[in-house]
Scaffold this motif. Structure first.
Motif, short mmCIF file in Angstrom:
data_model
loop_
_atom_site.label_atom_id
_atom_site.label_comp_id
_atom_site.label_asym_id
_atom_site.label_seq_id
_atom_site.Cartn_x
_atom_site.Cartn_y
_atom_site.Cartn_z
N LEU A 122 71.20 -36.56 -51.48
CA LEU A 122 71.17 -35.77 -52.72
C LEU A 122 69.72 -35.31 -52.93
N GLU A 131 60.98 -37.10 -72.22
CA GLU A 131 61.92 -36.87 -73.33
C GLU A 131 61.58 -37.77 -74.51
N TYR A 170 67.80 -38.76 -52.63
CA TYR A 170 68.49 -40.03 -52.89
C TYR A 170 69.64 -40.14 -51.90
N VAL A 179 73.36 -41.24 -51.66
CA VAL A 179 74.47 -41.60 -52.56
C VAL A 179 75.77 -41.72 -51.77
N HIS A 201 64.14 -31.31 -71.82
CA HIS A 201 65.19 -30.35 -71.47
C HIS A 201 65.24 -29.26 -72.54
N ALA A 218 67.21 -34.33 -54.95
CA ALA A 218 66.93 -34.33 -56.39
C ALA A 218 65.68 -33.51 -56.72
N GLU A 257 67.31 -28.27 -66.98
CA GLU A 257 68.54 -28.84 -67.52
C GLU A 257 68.76 -30.26 -66.97
N SER A 258 69.75 -30.91 -67.50
CA SER A 258 70.08 -32.27 -67.08
C SER A 258 70.36 -32.29 -65.58
N GLY A 259 69.72 -33.21 -64.88
CA GLY A 259 69.96 -33.34 -63.44
C GLY A 259 69.05 -32.47 -62.59
N SER A 260 68.11 -31.74 -63.22
CA SER A 260 67.25 -30.84 -62.44
C SER A 260 66.11 -31.58 -61.74
N GLY A 261 65.96 -32.87 -62.01
CA GLY A 261 64.97 -33.65 -61.26
C GLY A 261 63.71 -34.02 -62.04
N LYS A 262 63.71 -33.76 -63.34
CA LYS A 262 62.51 -33.99 -64.16
C LYS A 262 62.10 -35.46 -64.16
N SER A 263 63.05 -36.34 -64.50
CA SER A 263 62.72 -37.76 -64.58
C SER A 263 62.35 -38.31 -63.21
N THR A 264 63.00 -37.78 -62.18
CA THR A 264 62.67 -38.25 -60.83
C THR A 264 61.20 -37.96 -60.53
N1 LIG Z 1 68.56 -43.75 -58.66
C1 LIG Z 1 69.28 -42.68 -58.32
N2 LIG Z 1 70.15 -42.72 -57.28
C2 LIG Z 1 70.85 -41.64 -56.91
N3 LIG Z 1 70.77 -40.43 -57.53
C3 LIG Z 1 69.94 -40.33 -58.58
C4 LIG Z 1 69.17 -41.44 -59.04
N4 LIG Z 1 68.41 -41.02 -60.11
C5 LIG Z 1 68.73 -39.73 -60.30
N5 LIG Z 1 69.65 -39.30 -59.41
C6 LIG Z 1 70.20 -37.94 -59.28
O1 LIG Z 1 69.12 -37.06 -59.05
C7 LIG Z 1 69.29 -35.84 -59.77
C8 LIG Z 1 68.09 -35.64 -60.68
O2 LIG Z 1 68.12 -36.65 -61.69
P1 LIG Z 1 67.01 -36.79 -62.82
O3 LIG Z 1 67.27 -38.03 -63.57
O4 LIG Z 1 65.68 -36.64 -62.19
O5 LIG Z 1 67.31 -35.51 -63.71
P2 LIG Z 1 66.72 -35.07 -65.12
O6 LIG Z 1 66.24 -33.66 -64.93
O7 LIG Z 1 65.74 -36.05 -65.61
O8 LIG Z 1 68.01 -35.03 -66.05
P3 LIG Z 1 68.18 -35.43 -67.62
O9 LIG Z 1 67.73 -34.22 -68.41
O10 LIG Z 1 69.64 -35.65 -67.75
O11 LIG Z 1 67.36 -36.65 -67.89
C9 LIG Z 1 70.62 -35.97 -60.48
O12 LIG Z 1 71.59 -35.33 -59.71
C10 LIG Z 1 70.85 -37.46 -60.55
O13 LIG Z 1 72.22 -37.74 -60.56
#
Ligand SMILES: Nc1ncnc2c1ncn2[C@@H]1O[C@H](COP(=O)(O)OP(=O)(O)OP(=O)(O)O)[C@@H](O)[C@H]1O
Ligand SMILES: [Mg+2]
Length: 307
Positions: A21, A176, A11, A13, A208, A23, A42-49
């Protein structure tokens, strides 16, 4: 069926969008038909991405996502995308956000109708809607015509799964989906996923919550800072974790929420040699190394190793 090969997402940023970043980094995984693959981190590890890239909601920076051998990024044009979404659907954490509070819940089905069932006669459409609602163990008479606030989170979540089931769905990205549900409703939804898997559905199950991983999944993928720390058959990963990050997490599942950070900090403090790294000589292995049948472990000090 679904294959990710060295998929990364960067990403941009910062104020001017100039800061990268990372991700998701070099993630490879496969979801075969009738299998549940848990993506845990964990939160922010990139799962949703990862889930969003599979659903084409965000672009892939490098690497390939293929469904039945076809590159998903190359599905340009309305028709190709519509075909893809006929087979691949996502359900997310907050079911309330998917329903418009001023319309009865039936409306989420109507939206699908316009796109996929425009030629279907009314009676046939309603019969098939009722069938898919029954498939998720809800009583159509109890839920249709109701407003979102009149139903529970678990009922709404199951309605969203029912909507996906109206299509010829083969892969479900479940991000989730049970985090907001109470304990007994969670089990209901997990059992539903188990039943759907028996029917041949492939599921990418994002969570998570490490303790949920064992309940449904065939394969576990542990993500740390966008990279795969460890992956393998779920029984194998949970019974004999090889990565210190996974070990740290599993050692204290009941204290999970505190230990993501603890396990991370312990690893950062660890200065000892990384066997995975060492086995590859001085080269940093970008890909996890196989330590058992289908069981792969990433470099322990991935973040500090030179790329
Ligand atoms: N649209 C975006 N623009 C910039 N950075 C992003 C964007 N979406 C996610 N990120 C960043 O990418 C990283 C991974 O985010 P992601 O949402 O994939 O994490 P996650 O594992 O799903 O976390 P959670 O458990 O909190 O849902 C994080 O650092 C987040 O801040
Ligand atoms: Mg997420």
């Amino acid at each position: 069926m679904l294959t990710l090969e060295r998929v990364s997402k960067v990403y941009r940023v910062g104020t001017f969008g100039t800061q990268p970043l990372n991700a998701v980094r070099d993630v490879s995984l496969t979801v075969p038909p009738g299998a549940v693959v848990s993506l845990i981190g964990e939160s922010g590890s990139g799962k949703s991405t990862i889930g969003r890239m599979v659903l084409r909601l965000t672009s892939v920076t490098s690497g390939t996502i293929a469904f039945d051998g076809r590159n998903v990024a190359g599905l340009n044009g309305h028709r190709a995308r519509k075909e893809y979404y006929r087979h691949v659907q996502g359900v997310f954490q907050d079911p309330f956000s998917c329903f418009n509070p001023i319309f009865p819940v039936d409306r989420v089905f109507e939206l699908l109708r316009g796109e996929y069932f425009a030629a279907t006669p009314d009676t046939e459409w309603r019969a098939s809607m009722r069938r898919s609602i029954e498939r998720v163990s809800l009583d159509p008479g109890q839920v249709l015509g109701r407003y979102p606030h009149q139903l529970s989170g678990g009922q709404l979540q199951r309605l969203l799964i029912a909507r996906a089931l109206m299509l010829d769905i083969r892969l479900l990205v479940a991000d989730e989906i049970i985090s907001m549900l109470d304990a007994s409703t969670r089990i209901d939804v997990l059992n539903l996923l188990g039943d759907l898997r028996e029917e041949g559905l492939g599921i990418l199950f994002v969570t998570h919550d490490l303790s949920l991983g064992t309940y449904v999944s065939d394969t576990t993928v542990i993500l740390r800072r966008g990279r795969i720390a460890e992956t393998g058959p779920t029984g194998e990963v949970f019974a004999s974790p090889r990565h210190p990050y996974t070990r740290g997490l599993l050692a204290s599942v009941p204290r999970m929420h505190r230990t993501w950070a603890e396990a991370d900090a312990e690893l950062d403090a660890e200065t000892g040699p990384c066997p995975v790294h060492d086995s590859a000589g001085s080269e940093h292995p970008a890909d996890p190394v196989e330590v058992g049948a289908g069981h792969f472990v990433g470099c322990f000090s991935n973040d500090t190793c030179p790329e």
